[in-house]
Design a protein around this motif. Sequence first.
Motif, PDB file in Angstrom:
ATOM      1  N   ARG A 204       6.943  -0.117   3.622  1.00  0.00           N
ATOM      2  CA  ARG A 204       5.653   0.245   4.220  1.00  0.00           C
ATOM      3  C   ARG A 204       4.632   0.464   3.105  1.00  0.00           C
ATOM      4  N   PRO A 205       3.341   0.354   3.424  1.00  0.00           N
ATOM      5  CA  PRO A 205       2.315   0.692   2.424  1.00  0.00           C
ATOM      6  C   PRO A 205       2.301   2.196   2.178  1.00  0.00           C
ATOM      7  N   ARG A 206       1.824   2.586   1.031  1.00  0.00           N
ATOM      8  CA  ARG A 206       1.593   4.000   0.765  1.00  0.00           C
ATOM      9  C   ARG A 206       0.437   4.497   1.635  1.00  0.00           C
ATOM     10  N   PRO A 207       0.293   5.807   1.798  1.00  0.00           N
ATOM     11  CA  PRO A 207      -0.765   6.347   2.670  1.00  0.00           C
ATOM     12  C   PRO A 207      -2.157   5.869   2.273  1.00  0.00           C
ATOM     13  N   ILE A 208      -3.018   5.767   3.255  1.00  0.00           N
ATOM     14  CA  ILE A 208      -4.358   5.221   3.043  1.00  0.00           C
ATOM     15  C   ILE A 208      -5.157   6.060   2.049  1.00  0.00           C
ATOM     16  N   ALA A 209      -4.874   7.358   1.968  1.00  0.00           N
ATOM     17  CA  ALA A 209      -5.599   8.222   1.030  1.00  0.00           C
ATOM     18  C   ALA A 209      -5.344   7.830  -0.417  1.00  0.00           C
TER      19      ALA A 209
END
Length: 406
Positions: free
Chosen positions: A333-338
Amino acid sequence: MVTRLIAVIGGGPAGLMAAEQAAQQGARVVVFEAMPTVGRKLLMAGKSGLNITHAEDRSAFDTRYGAAQAPLQAALDVFSAPQLRNWCAELGVETFVGSSGRVFPKAMKASPLLRAWLNRLVAQGVEIRTRHRWTGFAADGLTFDTPAGQVVEDFDATVLALGGASWPRLGSDAAWVPILEQRGVVVSAFRPANCGFEVGWSEVMTARFAGQPVKAVVARSEAGRIAGEFVVTRWGIEGSLVYAHSAALRDAVERDGTAQLELDLAPGRAVERLAQDLARQPAKASLSNRLRKGAGLDGVKLGLLRECVPDLASRTPDTLADAIKSVSLKVQRPRPIAEAISVAGGIVWDGVDTHFMLKALPGVFVAGEMLDWEAPTGGYLLTACFATGRAAGQAAIAYASGGEKR
């Protein structure tokens, strides 16, 4: 001649460029910024060298915006890399083209550019009010939370340049989304772009190689074959090569639940040559020595190969060469948007006219990452922010003056 009042909400590159354009045409401009200072994300981007644009041919440059190329085209046609470099030169900031085609200020940092820019804005009469957080619309104007309490301000036109949802601690917190949605503006959900990805590393991989760069590799995904380097982290992978594939990997995860990044760990050698070099190694030598001497693999590259290809010891030179040339790295998964450098998503293009005005809110214009576009790193992000800010600022003063966009 009546002086028109223009509000610019957001003190990043898009907002400051909009303010400059409106002020140049005689407007009184007030920039509202929620944070204590303007340009925070720009300054952060410049800490490792401010990549302001890219010197590649325009025919290739414009395609970096993917599906958003068409709605961005008019803005880019009048303000792309050459114009941006000239604008920097007018501020006294000399730029140069790096070996990769990326363009940087000679000083590398963002602070000299921002300082010179703010001095010019002040000379143009632009007023900047920090610690003014926009909270919405009132019957008689725009509402702001300020250190002195809530205030209402009325303007002839407004440019919104509030950013997306990445790096919220620097001001881009997407708090504007529900405000506009309540007014009928459709916003596509934000998703991380130019981001790292989580990988289910073994404890051995994390303990031995977290923080180490993987250099001179070629990675393949639906984005194509791209050479570069990346970094192994305790949670996965990040770095310029990963960012180049991030949109394709993110979309694959959303579609299929997982994604594969194929790595060529020895891009300088054809698979046949690699197999021959491996076959020449003594059979009694350890696998590590055979891979080091025959394929030039050791350290983190060898760690990656062991992590992703568990049956290495039983492979023949031919199948070992195949594995080295095509390591399948599964990302979760991608890392968090922040944590992302930028975002995909934003105000959908159907809700914006050709002058960047919101169809649901006449007199309100939008620029920068509020709009639904994404681009890879390499200077494309900043270029589009400057270009859309410029276009929105010009359109705002034209609207306020009752004329057509210049």
